[in-house]
Design a protein around this motif. Sequence first.
Motif, PDB file in Angstrom:
ATOM      1  N   THR A  46       0.858  -1.184   0.000  1.00  0.00           N
ATOM      2  CA  THR A  46       0.000   0.000   0.000  1.00  0.00           C
ATOM      3  C   THR A  46       0.895   1.235   0.000  1.00  0.00           C
ATOM      4  O   THR A  46       2.108   1.146   0.245  1.00  0.00           O
ATOM      5  CB  THR A  46      -0.896   0.043   1.252  1.00  0.00           C
ATOM      6  N   GLU A  47       0.322   2.386  -0.251  1.00  0.00           N
ATOM      7  CA  GLU A  47       1.090   3.636  -0.229  1.00  0.00           C
ATOM      8  C   GLU A  47       1.720   3.844   1.150  1.00  0.00           C
ATOM      9  O   GLU A  47       2.883   4.233   1.254  1.00  0.00           O
ATOM     10  CB  GLU A  47       0.195   4.823  -0.590  1.00  0.00           C
ATOM     11  N   GLU A 106       2.538   1.534   3.353  1.00  0.00           N
ATOM     12  CA  GLU A 106       3.631   0.572   3.521  1.00  0.00           C
ATOM     13  C   GLU A 106       4.865   1.015   2.753  1.00  0.00           C
ATOM     14  O   GLU A 106       5.987   0.915   3.258  1.00  0.00           O
ATOM     15  CB  GLU A 106       3.191  -0.819   3.053  1.00  0.00           C
TER      16      GLU A 106
END
Length: 76
Positions: free
Chosen positions: A33-34, A36
């Motif tokens: 994800t962004e 992460e």
Amino acid sequence: MALHYYCRHCGAKVGTIEQMPIYSEKLGFHHLTEEERLDMISYEPNGDIHVKTICEDCQEALTRNPEWHQYEKFIH
């Protein structure tokens, strides 16, 4: 430019990839994800990329002590 992997818990260098070009899809970064990506990947001024991962020793410690998962770092 190189890709350097460091353990997020103890700071040990896990490995380096110097092969060019490096594609994020091949490394699996596109699955993150962004949030992460922002947490795990940093870009250095010289073009190197640093990736937070986990070393075998810390993974083993977490397996033996699952309550440590709540800590960003458990080795000081």
